[in-house]
Write a protein that holds these residues in place. Sequence first.
Motif, short mmCIF file in Angstrom:
data_model
loop_
_atom_site.label_atom_id
_atom_site.label_comp_id
_atom_site.label_asym_id
_atom_site.label_seq_id
_atom_site.Cartn_x
_atom_site.Cartn_y
_atom_site.Cartn_z
N MET A 1 0.79 -1.06 -0.02
CA MET A 1 0.03 0.01 -0.02
C MET A 1 0.93 1.21 0.09
N THR A 2 1.90 1.28 0.64
CA THR A 2 2.82 2.24 0.60
C THR A 2 3.58 2.33 -0.33
N ARG A 3 3.87 1.54 -1.18
CA ARG A 3 4.55 1.59 -2.45
C ARG A 3 3.56 2.25 -3.32
N LEU A 4 2.28 1.73 -3.37
CA LEU A 4 1.31 2.33 -4.43
C LEU A 4 1.14 3.62 -4.15
N LEU A 5 0.86 4.26 -2.88
CA LEU A 5 0.82 5.65 -2.51
C LEU A 5 1.93 6.55 -3.00
N TYR A 6 3.25 6.02 -2.81
CA TYR A 6 4.26 6.58 -3.22
C TYR A 6 4.49 6.60 -4.92
N ILE A 7 3.84 5.79 -5.55
CA ILE A 7 3.80 5.76 -7.05
C ILE A 7 2.98 6.81 -7.42
N GLU A 8 1.65 6.88 -6.85
CA GLU A 8 0.62 7.94 -7.11
C GLU A 8 1.00 9.25 -6.88
N TRP A 9 1.98 9.37 -5.87
CA TRP A 9 2.32 10.85 -5.33
C TRP A 9 3.39 11.26 -6.33
N ILE A 10 4.35 10.47 -6.85
CA ILE A 10 5.57 10.69 -7.57
C ILE A 10 4.62 11.19 -9.19
N LYS A 11 3.64 10.43 -9.42
CA LYS A 11 2.88 10.66 -10.73
C LYS A 11 2.34 12.09 -10.84
N TRP A 12 1.56 12.34 -9.78
CA TRP A 12 0.89 13.51 -9.71
C TRP A 12 0.98 14.67 -9.06
N ARG A 13 2.09 14.59 -8.18
CA ARG A 13 2.40 15.93 -7.39
C ARG A 13 2.88 17.32 -8.06
N ARG A 14 3.11 17.02 -9.30
CA ARG A 14 3.64 17.99 -10.10
C ARG A 14 2.90 18.04 -11.36
N THR A 101 0.15 5.44 -19.99
CA THR A 101 0.86 5.42 -18.64
C THR A 101 0.37 4.16 -18.16
N PHE A 102 -0.90 3.82 -18.10
CA PHE A 102 -1.23 2.60 -17.39
C PHE A 102 -0.81 1.28 -17.99
N LYS A 103 -0.45 1.15 -19.12
CA LYS A 103 -0.06 0.03 -19.59
C LYS A 103 1.47 0.00 -19.39
N GLN A 104 2.22 0.96 -19.52
CA GLN A 104 3.67 0.84 -19.26
C GLN A 104 3.76 0.70 -17.57
N ASN A 105 2.84 1.24 -16.84
CA ASN A 105 3.05 0.41 -15.32
C ASN A 105 2.76 -1.01 -15.27
N ILE A 106 1.89 -1.56 -16.13
CA ILE A 106 1.66 -2.93 -16.13
C ILE A 106 2.89 -3.52 -16.68
N ILE A 107 3.67 -3.14 -17.56
CA ILE A 107 4.38 -3.78 -18.18
C ILE A 107 5.78 -3.83 -17.23
N GLN A 108 6.00 -2.77 -16.37
CA GLN A 108 6.91 -2.76 -15.46
C GLN A 108 6.85 -3.44 -14.03
N GLU A 114 -3.24 -4.03 -8.44
CA GLU A 114 -2.54 -2.87 -7.93
C GLU A 114 -2.77 -1.47 -8.36
N TYR A 115 -2.72 -1.40 -9.77
CA TYR A 115 -3.06 -0.35 -10.46
C TYR A 115 -4.42 0.06 -10.18
N LEU A 116 -5.42 -0.62 -10.13
CA LEU A 116 -6.48 -0.08 -9.70
C LEU A 116 -6.92 0.40 -8.30
N PHE A 117 -6.24 -0.28 -7.34
CA PHE A 117 -6.31 -0.07 -5.88
C PHE A 117 -5.44 1.20 -5.83
N GLY A 118 -4.29 1.55 -6.66
CA GLY A 118 -3.74 2.84 -6.36
C GLY A 118 -4.67 4.00 -6.85
N LYS A 119 -5.79 3.97 -7.56
CA LYS A 119 -6.74 5.11 -7.92
C LYS A 119 -7.70 5.02 -6.80
N PHE A 120 -7.92 3.95 -6.15
CA PHE A 120 -8.87 3.59 -4.85
C PHE A 120 -8.28 4.47 -3.66
#
Length: 259
Positions: A1-14, A101-108, A114-120
């Motif tokens: 959960m912390t990892r997903l939160l960090y990913i969302e923060w990095i993507k949208w903070r700027r 971007t969402f496909k790139q996240n899946i590829i990585q 987890e992707y959808l839970f990040g949006k949750f």
Amino acid sequence: MTRLLYIEWIKWRRFRPFQILICLYTILFFLICFGLDDIILDKVIGDLTMGNYSSSVILEEYNPYKFPFAWHTFAFIGKFFKILLAILIINIISYEYQNRTFKQNIIQGLKRGEYLFGKFILVFLLSTYSTLLVCIAAIIGGLSHSTISEINFYENSYYLFLSFLNTFTYLSLSVTMGVIFRNTMTAFVILMLLWFPGDMLWLFIIPENFNMYRPFEVIDELLPFTIHQTSVWKLITVSICYQFFYWMVSYFKMKKDLT
């Protein structure tokens, strides 16, 4: 959960729309709450004036800025601003689809769930932020208009939870619109059409006893202008069911897009 939160923060903070809409949401909310307080109080006096009661007596008894009414008042005002957060969520989802971007996240290595839970998590945090603003405004308004003997932080404070549920349900639907239509303008227009006239069309389809449980009506009835006409627990239960449905639709649509 912390990892997903960090990913969302990095993507949208700027992300500029994120910064603009959050600032606009915050400023407009407090501006309406406290910049137009005289108009709101005049409206209350006008609606409640009766018999020989003076406006001062009515305001003393029913001042919406006093405790315990402040929780209800600011939660009710706040529900009209969630449309800005809905635009933000739809914009974020559409941006990720259009830029793949969402496909790139899946590829990585990020799993679909987890992707959808990040949006949750993002929807949860935005709903929490919205509720926090309501709480701050209610405390400021309540303390400013209540005497020491009238201050009660607990009575009617359940409206904070209803405010959170109101926003979370609406943003969950917004995620679904973004996943299905993948375009900010299209998704937003469809969302508005589902509200009107779409929500009214249910009146011709479902039995009259279930009219109160229409998708948008349930969201609205969580925070009514006066009192609840339906059991609060029924509204909460139906709202949670709608949330589950919206997230399931989003998950299976996203899963189909990746096959």
